[in-house]
Design a protein around this motif. Structure first.
Motif, PDB file in Angstrom:
ATOM      1  N   GLY A 174      -9.791   3.356 -19.271  1.00 42.58           N
ATOM      2  CA  GLY A 174      -9.495   4.547 -18.481  1.00 42.58           C
ATOM      3  C   GLY A 174      -9.700   4.311 -16.999  1.00 42.58           C
ATOM      4  O   GLY A 174      -8.914   4.771 -16.158  1.00 42.58           O
ATOM      5  N   LYS A 175     -10.774   3.609 -16.645  1.00 43.73           N
ATOM      6  CA  LYS A 175     -11.027   3.316 -15.228  1.00 43.73           C
ATOM      7  C   LYS A 175      -9.925   2.460 -14.630  1.00 43.73           C
ATOM      8  O   LYS A 175      -9.459   2.707 -13.512  1.00 43.73           O
ATOM      9  N   TYR A 176      -9.508   1.452 -15.388  1.00 44.21           N
ATOM     10  CA  TYR A 176      -8.447   0.585 -14.882  1.00 44.21           C
ATOM     11  C   TYR A 176      -7.135   1.354 -14.702  1.00 44.21           C
ATOM     12  O   TYR A 176      -6.447   1.214 -13.687  1.00 44.21           O
ATOM     13  N   PHE A 177      -6.795   2.194 -15.705  1.00 41.89           N
ATOM     14  CA  PHE A 177      -5.541   2.921 -15.612  1.00 41.89           C
ATOM     15  C   PHE A 177      -5.576   3.992 -14.525  1.00 41.89           C
ATOM     16  O   PHE A 177      -4.567   4.249 -13.858  1.00 41.89           O
ATOM     17  N   GLU A 178      -6.709   4.609 -14.322  1.00 42.84           N
ATOM     18  CA  GLU A 178      -6.821   5.571 -13.227  1.00 42.84           C
ATOM     19  C   GLU A 178      -6.611   4.891 -11.880  1.00 42.84           C
ATOM     20  O   GLU A 178      -5.968   5.450 -10.981  1.00 42.84           O
ATOM     21  N   GLN A 179      -7.159   3.681 -11.760  1.00 42.73           N
ATOM     22  CA  GLN A 179      -6.962   2.943 -10.507  1.00 42.73           C
ATOM     23  C   GLN A 179      -5.508   2.528 -10.346  1.00 42.73           C
ATOM     24  O   GLN A 179      -4.951   2.595  -9.243  1.00 42.73           O
ATOM     25  N   ALA A 180      -4.874   2.100 -11.451  1.00 46.89           N
ATOM     26  CA  ALA A 180      -3.462   1.705 -11.384  1.00 46.89           C
ATOM     27  C   ALA A 180      -2.579   2.880 -10.999  1.00 46.89           C
ATOM     28  O   ALA A 180      -1.680   2.750 -10.160  1.00 46.89           O
ATOM     29  N   VAL A 181      -2.833   4.039 -11.592  1.00 42.84           N
ATOM     30  CA  VAL A 181      -2.044   5.229 -11.283  1.00 42.84           C
ATOM     31  C   VAL A 181      -2.302   5.687  -9.851  1.00 42.84           C
ATOM     32  O   VAL A 181      -1.391   6.133  -9.145  1.00 42.84           O
ATOM     33  N   ALA A 182      -3.531   5.577  -9.380  1.00 41.80           N
ATOM     34  CA  ALA A 182      -3.835   5.969  -8.008  1.00 41.80           C
ATOM     35  C   ALA A 182      -3.082   5.103  -7.001  1.00 41.80           C
ATOM     36  O   ALA A 182      -2.695   5.580  -5.927  1.00 41.80           O
ATOM     37  N   LEU A 183      -2.859   3.847  -7.346  1.00 40.12           N
ATOM     38  CA  LEU A 183      -2.138   2.948  -6.447  1.00 40.12           C
ATOM     39  C   LEU A 183      -0.630   3.056  -6.582  1.00 40.12           C
ATOM     40  O   LEU A 183       0.102   2.482  -5.767  1.00 40.12           O
ATOM     41  N   ASN A 184      -0.150   3.796  -7.611  1.00 43.64           N
ATOM     42  CA  ASN A 184       1.297   3.925  -7.815  1.00 43.64           C
ATOM     43  C   ASN A 184       1.562   5.204  -8.602  1.00 43.64           C
ATOM     44  O   ASN A 184       2.069   5.167  -9.723  1.00 43.64           O
ATOM     45  N   ARG A 185       1.224   6.328  -7.992  1.00 40.30           N
ATOM     46  CA  ARG A 185       1.245   7.578  -8.745  1.00 40.30           C
ATOM     47  C   ARG A 185       2.648   8.140  -8.956  1.00 40.30           C
ATOM     48  O   ARG A 185       2.865   8.928  -9.882  1.00 40.30           O
TER      49      ARG A 185
ATOM     50  N   MET B  28       0.786  -1.238   0.000  1.00 41.47           N
ATOM     51  CA  MET B  28       0.000   0.000   0.000  1.00 41.47           C
ATOM     52  C   MET B  28       0.815   1.283   0.000  1.00 41.47           C
ATOM     53  O   MET B  28       0.248   2.352  -0.228  1.00 41.47           O
ATOM     54  N   PHE B  29       2.123   1.221   0.251  1.00 39.21           N
ATOM     55  CA  PHE B  29       2.845   2.478   0.469  1.00 39.21           C
ATOM     56  C   PHE B  29       2.876   3.346  -0.783  1.00 39.21           C
ATOM     57  O   PHE B  29       2.887   4.584  -0.685  1.00 39.21           O
ATOM     58  N   ARG B  30       2.872   2.753  -1.976  1.00 37.04           N
ATOM     59  CA  ARG B  30       2.893   3.559  -3.199  1.00 37.04           C
ATOM     60  C   ARG B  30       1.612   4.360  -3.378  1.00 37.04           C
ATOM     61  O   ARG B  30       1.618   5.407  -4.019  1.00 37.04           O
ATOM     62  N   ALA B  31       0.527   3.828  -2.811  1.00 34.48           N
ATOM     63  CA  ALA B  31      -0.755   4.514  -2.965  1.00 34.48           C
ATOM     64  C   ALA B  31      -0.930   5.648  -1.976  1.00 34.48           C
ATOM     65  O   ALA B  31      -1.705   6.583  -2.243  1.00 34.48           O
TER      66      ALA B  31
ATOM     67  N   ARG C 247      -0.293  -3.490 -10.667  1.00 36.20           N
ATOM     68  CA  ARG C 247       0.034  -4.180 -11.914  1.00 36.20           C
ATOM     69  C   ARG C 247      -1.156  -4.956 -12.465  1.00 36.20           C
ATOM     70  O   ARG C 247      -1.288  -5.109 -13.679  1.00 36.20           O
ATOM     71  N   LEU C 248      -2.015  -5.457 -11.578  1.00 41.11           N
ATOM     72  CA  LEU C 248      -3.212  -6.155 -12.049  1.00 41.11           C
ATOM     73  C   LEU C 248      -4.142  -5.195 -12.777  1.00 41.11           C
ATOM     74  O   LEU C 248      -4.700  -5.523 -13.832  1.00 41.11           O
ATOM     75  N   TYR C 249      -4.316  -3.998 -12.230  1.00 33.47           N
ATOM     76  CA  TYR C 249      -5.155  -3.001 -12.903  1.00 33.47           C
ATOM     77  C   TYR C 249      -4.527  -2.562 -14.224  1.00 33.47           C
ATOM     78  O   TYR C 249      -5.237  -2.322 -15.213  1.00 33.47           O
ATOM     79  N   GLN C 250      -3.217  -2.478 -14.260  1.00 38.28           N
ATOM     80  CA  GLN C 250      -2.552  -2.097 -15.502  1.00 38.28           C
ATOM     81  C   GLN C 250      -2.764  -3.158 -16.581  1.00 38.28           C
ATOM     82  O   GLN C 250      -3.021  -2.834 -17.750  1.00 38.28           O
ATOM     83  N   GLU C 251      -2.671  -4.440 -16.208  1.00 38.04           N
ATOM     84  CA  GLU C 251      -2.889  -5.516 -17.174  1.00 38.04           C
ATOM     85  C   GLU C 251      -4.331  -5.522 -17.673  1.00 38.04           C
ATOM     86  O   GLU C 251      -4.592  -5.726 -18.863  1.00 38.04           O
ATOM     87  N   LEU C 252      -5.274  -5.296 -16.774  1.00 39.08           N
ATOM     88  CA  LEU C 252      -6.679  -5.227 -17.190  1.00 39.08           C
ATOM     89  C   LEU C 252      -6.908  -4.029 -18.110  1.00 39.08           C
ATOM     90  O   LEU C 252      -7.690  -4.109 -19.079  1.00 39.08           O
ATOM     91  N   GLY C 253      -6.231  -2.921 -17.838  1.00 30.88           N
ATOM     92  CA  GLY C 253      -6.336  -1.759 -18.718  1.00 30.88           C
ATOM     93  C   GLY C 253      -5.796  -2.044 -20.108  1.00 30.88           C
ATOM     94  O   GLY C 253      -6.372  -1.613 -21.118  1.00 30.88           O
ATOM     95  N   LYS C 254      -4.695  -2.786 -20.192  1.00 33.50           N
ATOM     96  CA  LYS C 254      -4.147  -3.154 -21.498  1.00 33.50           C
ATOM     97  C   LYS C 254      -5.144  -4.000 -22.286  1.00 33.50           C
ATOM     98  O   LYS C 254      -5.354  -3.778 -23.488  1.00 33.50           O
TER      99      LYS C 254
END
Length: 799
Positions: free
Chosen positions: A693-704, A449-452, A674-681
């Motif tokens: 877009g939803k998946y990538f926004e979630q991925a970026v929020a967890l590792n901005r 969780m620390f990246r988020a 990384r799971l959200y990033q793969e789903l976004g791909k």
């Protein structure tokens, strides 16, 4: 009248010195005729007891001592058991060995229960003694030692079953604490055995010597150890440009462990110097002290230095006034020699030529031993000699302090940034902990969780605070359990083995300042020290029991049977420390629970180990081969909770199957970006821009604060928009591109904030050069009219 004489005689015998009693009973000095019968009875009983039970006791002690020492050495060679895969192997060895031993003991119990009916009938009147032994044995092993790691194991197991931020992390922590429970069980059983204290000393010396000398030989270039020396050009991390991490590969934890070892050796040397002893005996005690102090200095761990210094000062304060100077005398020559050696090796950036490095080590070592011998001789040679010893001691300590401070002055002056980064970590961690204050978030909470939640782009897969880490994982419940365990161990150590208390104090203090407690080895050493202190108590109890047994043998008439004369109360007392009575007093329900626990641990650790091996084989094989997919499938079936395996396997499947697999993995790792990033791909490749877009926004929020994540999200949003343009969904394509523009604007704003701030940018978070190209494409795709070639243009994904 006879009763009064008997009481008087008992009191008279109890007042005798234990050594005198043994001399009277077992020596060859002529004795009176009235004592001859009792003497023969006592000696015959001792011979019978040794013949009947001595082999079992010594064998059990040796087995437990060897297993404990092997586990400690395996933990050292396994990088301190920091990584889960290293833990799996030791768990399989220890739990499988203990499970096999438990089954064999149960079978042995059944067989012996049929053969020893005569002995059981002979001792049937003394059941109360066995019940007392049963209560004491199980109280010490369960309530005293094994209960604490078992509670922590259950906490992580509940998180793994009921849900946490990382099911895999909770399972790994559950297995780690299961290993610690197994080790605590072995240590507790060893502490309850006669002469177990010797094996605790053997295990401690073996571990300390291995860590210290392997590190020093690696510095001198004799022993090739990868990553034993950490090199850096950052003066805030190292003033010499290199730090010794030894087998643990992390200088701070390594410094804390060798500090614990050095303080135990310091206490041993001080005890040896308290009275005139032979030179060889003093050398044997002082032999590892200087190398341990040199390894501590070479780690350049300010936290380890501080914790060791506080513990040494506490040991000085605990000593009686007449013994305090002995600690300083014992420390003076080794510390001065270690400081000189540190100065020489630091000047060579911990990479001297082998021959000069070994010569410097040998010279400093010899000077430390000779200096200690000289100070000891002066201390016991009169008032003037004592004054000379004190003067030499003061000069040596002052010289050592000046050398150490001069060598690290640059880092001490420049090391403010790392301290501020830790303060930011702790502040962010406390905010995260407040979301689940009582029960925590499960295993690996901070790493997941620390990246988020980090407020600045620091690098920190560990929170650098053991108490906060436990609070994040298990909440206040876990903190209370750990605090109770510490209190229990500290109480026993202070009461029965005060010379071990400084080492325990280093464990507690440095664990609060760093992530030593993430190393399973450090917890094993803590358990070893606590059980070692209890072993001292057990040795005292055995000595007292032997003395009372001799008195009873001389006072109480023997009970004659058809076979031989036996002393019932003495025999039953002796049985308290033997194997078979211990086995007979183990309740069936706890025994069954232990068997189930060990069997489950073997099964779970085995599946995780198989999954790790299959995954590594798959990663080493080319992705085009069928073997690659088969090995990934086998790894996933063995361990479906690890996100890396799920991601790699999803890339070999069709889009629908891959999406199902990744969604299933999200239920076990909801905070894995990384799971959200793969789903976004997958969504972008399918032309589903809104979902992507939803998946990538979630991925970026967890590792901005990850430049690659930000740039990759922009690239795949361009790809999704083009797919929609090509399919004729113009409005959807513009909306997807507009979402990508908003993502870029957030990215740009965050990058500007980091650049303008004064916080450390350890993750090197910047606005990617490709982002300027991506934003141009996104703005064109979001416009009202797009040329045909823009819908067919392709770019390479970032990274």
């Amino acid at each position: 009248m006879q009763q009064g004489n008997s009481d008087h005689m008992v009191e008279h015998q109890k007042g005798k010195n234990r050594a005198e009693i043994k001399t009277n009973v077992c020596s060859a000095v002529p004795i009176s005729v009235t004592d001859a019968g009792d003497l023969n009875l006592s000696c015959e009983f001792k011979q019978a007891k040794t013949k009947t039970f001595g082999l079992d006791t010594s064998a059990l002690t040796i087995i437990l001592g060897v297993m404990g020492t092997i586990m400690l050495l395996a933990a050292c060679l396994g990088r301190g058991l920091y990584f889960p895969f290293d833990v799996y192997g030791v768990i399989l060895f220890s739990s499988a060995s203990l499970l096999t031993g438990a089954i064999m003991l149960l079978l042995l119990r059944i067989l012996r229960s049929k053969k020893n009916n005569v002995l059981k009938n002979r001792l049937s009147y003394d059941i109360h003694s066995n019940e007392e032994m049963k209560i004491r044995y199980w109280h010490m092993n369960l309530n005293g030692w094994i209960i604490w790691p078992i509670i922590m194991m259950v906490c992580y197991g509940l998180h793994a079953c009921l849900g946490s931020v990382s099911t895999q992390g909770s399972m790994d922590e559950m297995l780690r604490w299961s290993l610690l429970a197994i080790f605590a069980l072995l240590a507790g059983m060893l502490a309850s055995c006669a002469h177990g204290v010797r094996w605790f000393a053997v295990g401690w010396q073996a571990v300390g010597s291995l860590l210290v000398f392997s590190g020093l030989l690696a510095v001198c270039g004799v022993l090739p150890l990868p990553f034993a020396v950490m090199r850096t050009a950052d003066p805030e991390i190292s003033s010499a440009g290199a730090r010794l991490g030894g087998l643990l590969q992390y200088p701070n934890a390594y410094g804390a462990v060798v500090g614990m070892y050095a303080l135990e050796r310091l206490a041993a040397v001080a005890r040896a110097m308290a009275r005139p002893v032979t030179a060889w005996r003093l050398i044997a005690a002082a032999l590892p002290l200087m190398p341990a102090q040199a390894a501590l200095l070479l780690s350049e761990s300010r936290g380890a230095w501080l914790a060791t210094g506080i513990a040494a000062a506490s040991a000085f304060a605990w000593q009686r006034r007449g013994d305090r100077l002995l600690l300083l005398l014992a420390m003076a020559a080794p510390l001065a020699s270690a400081a000189w050696l540190y100065r020489q090796l630091a000047a060579a950036q911990l990479a001297p030529a082998p021959v000069p490095g070994l010569l410097a080590l040998a010279g400093a070592w010899a000077a430390a031993l000779l200096g200690t011998l000289l100070l000891c001789r002066l201390w016991h040679s009169g008032a003037r000699a004592r004054a000379a010893a004190l003067t030499a001691m003061a000069l040596a300590v002052t010289t050592a302090a000046m050398l150490a401070v001069a060598s690290t002055a640059e880092r001490l002056a420049a090391g403010v940034g790392t301290g501020l980064s830790r303060l930011r970590m702790w502040r962010d961690a406390l905010e995260l902990w407040s979301g689940a204050a009582w029960l925590g978030h499960g295993g690996d909470t901070w790493r997941s969780m620390f990246r988020a939640i980090q407020s600045s782009p620091y690098v920190g897969g560990e929170v650098h605070n053991g108490l906060i880490d436990i609070a994040l994982d298990t909440g206040l419940i876990g903190l209370i359990m750990i605090g109770a365990w510490f209190a229990f161990t500290i109480r026993n150590t202070v009461k029965y083995a005060a010379h071990l208390m400084p080492s325990v104090l280093v464990f507690v203090l440095h664990g609060i300042m760093d992530f030593d407690w993430s190393f399973t080895l450090v917890w094993m050493l803590f358990i070893w020290l606590g059980a070692w202190s209890y072993a001292y108590k057990n040795e005292q109890r055995i000595a007292t029991t032997d003395e009372h047994a001799v008195i009873q043998a001389r006072e109480v008439p023997a009970v004659f049977t058809n076979e031989r004369s036996v002393q019932p109360s003495l025999l039953s007392k002796g049985l308290s420390y033997q194997v078979m009575p211990t086995m007979r007093t183990i309740p069936w329900l706890p025994a069954l629970a232990i068997l189930i626990w060990l069997g489950g641990t073997v099964w779970l650790a085995g599946r995780n180990a198989v999954a790790e091996v299959e995954y590594r084989l798959a990663e080493s094989a080319p992705q085009e081969l069928i073997q690659h997919r088969a090995e990934l499938t086998a790894a996933f079936h063995a361990n479906p909770y690890r996100p890396e395996i799920a991601i790699s396997l999803s890339r070999t499947l069709t889009a629908n199957d891959a999406e199902k697999l990744l969604r299933s993995s999200l239920s076990h790792s909801p905070a894995e970006p990384r799971l959200y990033q793969e789903l976004g791909k997958l969504a972008a490749q399918a032309g589903q821009g809104v979902q992507a877009g939803k998946y990538f926004e979630q991925a970026v929020a967890l590792n901005r604060y990850d430049t690659h994540f930000q740039s990759a999200a922009l690239y795949w949003m361009i790809h999704a928009s083009r797919q929609e343009w090509a399919a004729g969904y113009t409005n959807r394509a513009r909306q997807t591109a507009a979402a990508g523009v908003r993502m870029y604007e957030h990215y740009e704003q965050l990058s500007a904030t980091v650049a303008a701030g004064k916080a450390r940018n350890d993750r090197q978070f910047t606005l990617d050069d490709d982002a300027a190209i991506y934003i141009t494409h996104l703005r064109i795709l979001a416009s009202t009219a797009v040329p045909q070639e823009w819908t067919r243009q392709t770019n390479k994904p970032p990274g």
